[in-house]
Design an enzyme around this catalytic site. Structure first.
Site, PDB file in Angstrom:
ATOM      1  N   LYS A 187       2.442 -29.594  51.509  1.00  0.00           N
ATOM      2  CA  LYS A 187       2.493 -30.405  52.737  1.00  0.00           C
ATOM      3  C   LYS A 187       3.272 -31.701  52.492  1.00  0.00           C
ATOM      4  CE  LYS A 187      -0.458 -31.330  56.683  1.00  0.00           C
ATOM      5  NZ  LYS A 187       0.278 -30.590  57.681  1.00  0.00           N
TER       6      LYS A 187
ATOM      7  N   ASP B  55      -0.026 -25.496  56.375  1.00  0.00           N
ATOM      8  CA  ASP B  55      -0.865 -25.141  57.530  1.00  0.00           C
ATOM      9  C   ASP B  55      -0.264 -23.977  58.316  1.00  0.00           C
ATOM     10  OD1 ASP B  55       1.198 -26.752  58.499  1.00  0.00           O
ATOM     11  OD2 ASP B  55      -0.114 -28.448  58.891  1.00  0.00           O
TER      12      ASP B  55
ATOM     13  N   TYR C 238      -8.773 -31.649  42.095  1.00  0.00           N
ATOM     14  CA  TYR C 238      -9.798 -31.118  41.197  1.00  0.00           C
ATOM     15  C   TYR C 238      -9.920 -31.903  39.899  1.00  0.00           C
ATOM     16  CZ  TYR C 238     -10.122 -27.147  44.315  1.00  0.00           C
ATOM     17  OH  TYR C 238     -10.315 -26.356  45.408  1.00  0.00           O
TER      18      TYR C 238
ATOM     19  N   ASP D 257      -6.935 -22.337  46.282  1.00  0.00           N
ATOM     20  CA  ASP D 257      -8.348 -21.965  46.311  1.00  0.00           C
ATOM     21  C   ASP D 257      -8.668 -21.315  47.665  1.00  0.00           C
ATOM     22  OD1 ASP D 257     -11.021 -21.813  45.799  1.00  0.00           O
ATOM     23  OD2 ASP D 257     -11.375 -23.965  45.604  1.00  0.00           O
TER      24      ASP D 257
ATOM     25  N   ASP E 202      -8.920 -16.901  48.701  1.00  0.00           N
ATOM     26  CA  ASP E 202     -10.106 -16.297  49.307  1.00  0.00           C
ATOM     27  C   ASP E 202      -9.748 -15.606  50.622  1.00  0.00           C
ATOM     28  OD1 ASP E 202     -11.698 -16.967  47.258  1.00  0.00           O
ATOM     29  OD2 ASP E 202     -13.067 -18.262  48.368  1.00  0.00           O
TER      30      ASP E 202
END
Ligand code: NAD
Length: 490
Positions: free
Chosen positions: A183, A216, A136, A240, A244
């Protein structure tokens, strides 16, 4: 003779309050009434930000007087804001977050079953998301006709602050476990740093169980068994997405608050928007903003008031006094509007829920700082030179030979050439697809350290061989440990 008790005046926190757009003013009025009734030691200073400010000509949606007051008070309670039609300011939240250095985003996804229906009735997960770094940073380039890139920046102080915040949050909110998701198996340096920092800091919090999951499989487990998680700390992009997912899983989007916290300032808001479709009808649910205000009180070190308000709110849900968005026939008892809901919470101040998990908060304000980064010896040991090259049928051996002819006399050795990270020279495979973007790793002949001047000599030689250099990355070691990844297949 009577004894005199020293009178203690409680500290009053002045906070900036933005009433927002759409349902904003209605839910803010209800929230402030509950805060006042609970005797929260707060003084409110209203600031005008959002659609109205925008229509008055403040293109960012935040006039300079509002900035001054937010920066003075350092805490902002913000109702939702409507994004103006046809573009307008991009995202007022991103502006506030970046300008005020709000590094932590905290979102709780909690179910309130059986009083509010939820697909995962006992779910209660908090996502602590790093808010400033990662992909970002907005540093993107197109370097060749075929290839674009974005820089993923992860810093030690940035990682340390967010991880420490997650553990401090767990303590302040009586939580038992913090799970880190990243990760590092693929991004050994960036996500690897985040995981390492997590492990270092976890050791300082022996009272809290700490574990790490690859993001993951972690996300898959979160989606299928959300009850197995407590607090999750993660990088910006993963956070992010995960926040959600968890908001949807809990089925309580309208009831959740969110905090954006920095070391200098903090902003608290509901996670929903300004709901223009129901604005002005007096039916909006003020719970999301009220729960954001509870988070604000805990942040300010006012855990006792936070607890009182949240417990009264939980009793209201248990009593079946519900706004239309969560009202369910057979479960709810009374359908109320925004103001009546606030009245119901106020009437229940002092009570604790019987079935839902009772709120209990400590009295310490959440504060975190990063330690100074340990000193290390940094040495330049080579360079990755990136080329835009489409000549000679893009045959890697042809490029390798040209580079060796150019770099050898300049005192450099070609270690490898990769294309999208896969080694194609020496000894590549004919099947590997090659774009026009090549990374060529060079080290000084005979090994050891090199200098910036020697890198410039090398670049001049490569340029002189009619090869187009599009960027370079220096290869450094830190206390002898390579600060760069190997090519796939190297
Ligand atoms: P929304 O969250 O405002 O509304 C989605 C649906 O949920 C609507 O049907 C709405 O009536 C309902 N809803 C939302 N909050 C509710 C509440 N408290 N009580 C009862 N029902 C509620 O999302 P949207 O319609 O996509 O966005 C509307 C505006 O809000 C847009 O301009 C958007 O940009 C803005 N927005 C602002 C923020 C913020 O300020 N943080 C966040 C999201 C969206």
């Amino acid at each position: 003779m009577g004894t005199s008790t020293p009178s203690t005046t409680p500290h009053v926190h002045t906070i900036a309050v933005a009433h927002g757009d759409g349902i904003g003013p209605e839910i803010m009025r209800a929230t402030l009434r509950v805060l006042e009734a609970a005797a929260a030691p707060l003084r409110f200073d209203t600031v005008e930000i959002g659609e109205r400010a925008y229509l008055e000509g403040h293109t960012s949606g935040i006039p300079s007087e509002a900035w001054d007051r937010i920066r003075e008070h350092r805490v902002l309670l913000k109702a939702p804001i409507t994004t103006p039609q046809g573009g307008g300011y991009k995202s007022l939240n991103v502006t506030l977050r970046k300008s005020l250095n709000l590094f932590a985003n905290v979102r709780q996804a909690r179910a309130f079953a059986p009083f509010v229906s939820s697909p995962h009735p006992a779910m209660d997960v908090v996502i602590v998301r790093e808010n400033e770094e990662d992909l970002y940073a907005g540093i993107e380039h197109q370097q060749t006709r075929e290839v674009t890139q974005v820089l993923k920046l992860i810093s030690r102080p940035g990682s340390e602050r967010i991880v420490r915040y997650a553990f401090e949050y767990a303590r302040a909110y009586g939580r038992k476990r913090v799970t880190c998701m990243s990760k590092p198996n693929i991004m050994k340096l960036t996500d690897g740093l985040f995981q390492r920092v997590f492990e270092e800091i976890a050791a300082e919090y022996p009272d809290i169980h700490a574990d790490h999951m690859i993001v993951d499989i972690g996300a898959a487990r979160l989606a299928s068994e959300p009850l197995a998680f407590d607090v999750i700390v993660t990088l910006n992009l993963y956070g992010d997405i995960l926040s959600d997912i968890t908001a949807q899983l809990a089925g309580s989007v309208g009831l959740a608050g969110s905090a954006n916290v920095g070391s200098q300032a903090a902003m608290f808001e509901a996670i929903h928007g300004s709901a223009p479709d129901i604005a002005g009808q007096g039916i909006a649910n003020p719970s999301g903003l009220l729960m954001a205000a509870v988070q604000m009180l805990v942040h300010l070190g006012e855990g006792a008031v936070a607890e009182r308000i949240e417990n009264a709110w939980l009793v209201t849900l248990e009593d079946g006094v519900h706004t239309g968005d969560v009202y369910r026939h057979g479960v709810s008892r009374e359908r109320v509007g925004t103001d009546a809901f606030a009245d119901a919470v106020i009437e229940r101040l002092g009570r604790v829920p019987e079935q839902l998990h009772k709120a209990h908060y400590g009295a310490d304000a959440i504060k975190v700082e990063a330690n100074a980064t340990p000193a290390s010896r940094k040495a330049l040991v080579g360079v990755d030179v990136f080329l835009d090259w489409s000549a000679e049928g893009r045959v890697p051996d042809a490029l390798g030979a040209r580079l060796e002819r150019a770099a050898g006399p300049a005192g450099w050795r070609l270690e490898m050439v990769t294309n999208r990270g896969v080694k194609v020279y020496p000894g590549g495979m004919a099947e590997t697809f090659c774009t026009d973007h090549w990374r060529c790793r060079l080290t000084p002949d005979g090994g050891g350290e090199t200098t910036f001047d020697e890198v410039l000599t090398l670049l001049a030689a490569i340029h002189g061989a009619d090869l187009e250099v599009i960027k370079t990355e220096h290869l450094y070691t830190f206390d002898g440990v390579p600060g760069f990844s190997l090519g796939q297949g190297q």
